[in-house]
Write an enzyme that holds these catalytic residues in place. Sequence first.
Site, mmCIF file in Angstrom:
data_model
loop_
_atom_site.group_PDB
_atom_site.id
_atom_site.type_symbol
_atom_site.label_atom_id
_atom_site.label_comp_id
_atom_site.label_asym_id
_atom_site.label_seq_id
_atom_site.Cartn_x
_atom_site.Cartn_y
_atom_site.Cartn_z
ATOM 1 N N VAL A 130 0.848 -1.203 0.000
ATOM 2 C CA VAL A 130 0.000 0.000 0.000
ATOM 3 C C VAL A 130 0.878 1.246 0.000
ATOM 4 O O VAL A 130 1.715 1.433 0.889
ATOM 5 C CB VAL A 130 -0.927 0.025 1.242
ATOM 6 N N LYS A 203 -6.094 -1.778 -1.982
ATOM 7 C CA LYS A 203 -5.331 -1.103 -0.921
ATOM 8 C C LYS A 203 -6.261 -0.640 0.196
ATOM 9 O O LYS A 203 -5.918 -0.709 1.384
ATOM 10 C CB LYS A 203 -4.564 0.080 -1.521
HETATM 11 N N1 HSE Z 1 -0.375 1.391 -10.341
HETATM 12 C C1 HSE Z 1 -0.192 1.891 -9.023
HETATM 13 C C2 HSE Z 1 -0.319 3.412 -9.038
HETATM 14 C C3 HSE Z 1 1.139 1.546 -8.409
HETATM 15 O O1 HSE Z 1 -0.510 4.030 -10.081
HETATM 16 O O2 HSE Z 1 -0.221 3.983 -7.963
HETATM 17 C C4 HSE Z 1 1.180 0.131 -7.915
HETATM 18 O O3 HSE Z 1 0.311 -0.057 -6.847
#
Ligand code: HSE
Length: 442
Positions: A130, A203
């Site tokens: 997270v 998350k």
């Molecule tokens: N793809 C996610 C973001 C990062 O753009 O924050 C990985 O959790």
Amino acid sequence: MDTLKVALLGCGSVGSQVARILRDDTDALTDRVGARLELAGIAVRNLDADREVELDKSLFTTDAESLVQDADIVIELMGGIEPARTLMLSAIGHGASVVTGNKALLAEDGPTLYEKADAAGVQLSFEAAVAGAIPILRPIRDSLAGDKITRVLGIVNGTTNYILDQMDTTGAQFDDALADAKALGYAEADPTADIEGHDAAAKGAILASLAFHTRFPRSEVHCEGITSVTADDIAAAKDAGYVIKLLAICELQDDGGSGVSVRVHPTLLPREHPLAAVHGAFNAVFVEAESAGELMFYGQGAGGTPTASAVLGDVVSAARRIVLGGPGRTESAAARLPSRGIGTVETSYYIGLDVADESGVLAKIAQVFADHGVSIETMRQSMHPHTSGVAAASADPEAKPTAELRIVTHRGRDAALSRTVEAVKQLEPVNAVTSVLRVEGV
Ligand code: HSE
């Protein structure tokens, strides 16, 4: 216990930086742990793939299972559900502590892993899952364990924060801001998980589980992405003193905390709220707790080296625990609070309406709000330029005058607010409901 064997599963952008730091900072890590951390091997699918970091070739293997069986600490950075789950369970079964960044697996099947780790007395930690580099899970789990957290508001997806921030600062349309995010490497070729809110929802489930000592599966998270947010929504929000952010909101019910709700959706925040100042692809988590008050954690939510920092913190913590002895403890789920659906959430709505500009319209709309027990906080009307004055006269002389109404409600039950919107839609003078967004942080 002079040496602890570390197995690394996966060598992508985060894994390769973890391997580099383990190699380059061996002495400092040894001092902090009280034992040497030896990178015993790196399991990958393709031995010949290009790596971001030059690493000793003899470390690589495709035999992840054998590597896991001989390790004291297993770092899982492969992602995906399988074979990550089987390998982590195998590691736990062999008495190894596990460090992972796999939010999808934790959100889907965390309890199985937590139970096995607790039963085996090993540590399972996942700070990297997270908000990348931001130390947020350990503060919630450990530092705030003596407090009562009431709410967590998180900007936990950098791609969507970048897109919304571009729209806010440059007036760009969603598609153009998404194209920019792809060009800069923030958004994947298939950006669905980010822009539809699924990444933030996984998350959010993890944050809520830790904050409220309750198992909270991903399936219970109400999730709306940002694909329907328009440049007009952003401009209208700005005009009214708000910024639109994709938030993961985890909160105790206002009635004293009889249940927990978790939701991810585009949210209007007052521009003076600390989260409104989080720009670009940065992440931040705003925590409200009974004794601590308001706290904010800010930093890089993705990227190889920043995320490797979170992984290494977990590795050092697991290694110290092995050196000092004592069982690991992964989960605190004793509160068992019920999960509450979006309909029971207390929030306020921003509603944009396109209406006929004639007498009695405001009264009819206000009556619908009153009928549903929803109180209006502010209502602003502006004429549509093409239907008023000189512009109207030079355009279509038949066009009926229309106006734009922007209504912000007081807080109320989400179910009542959404029923109000449905009823307003049916009113004859209402041409269209142009936007419905929730407002937080006021
Ligand atoms: N793809 C996610 C973001 C990062 O753009 O924050 C990985 O959790």
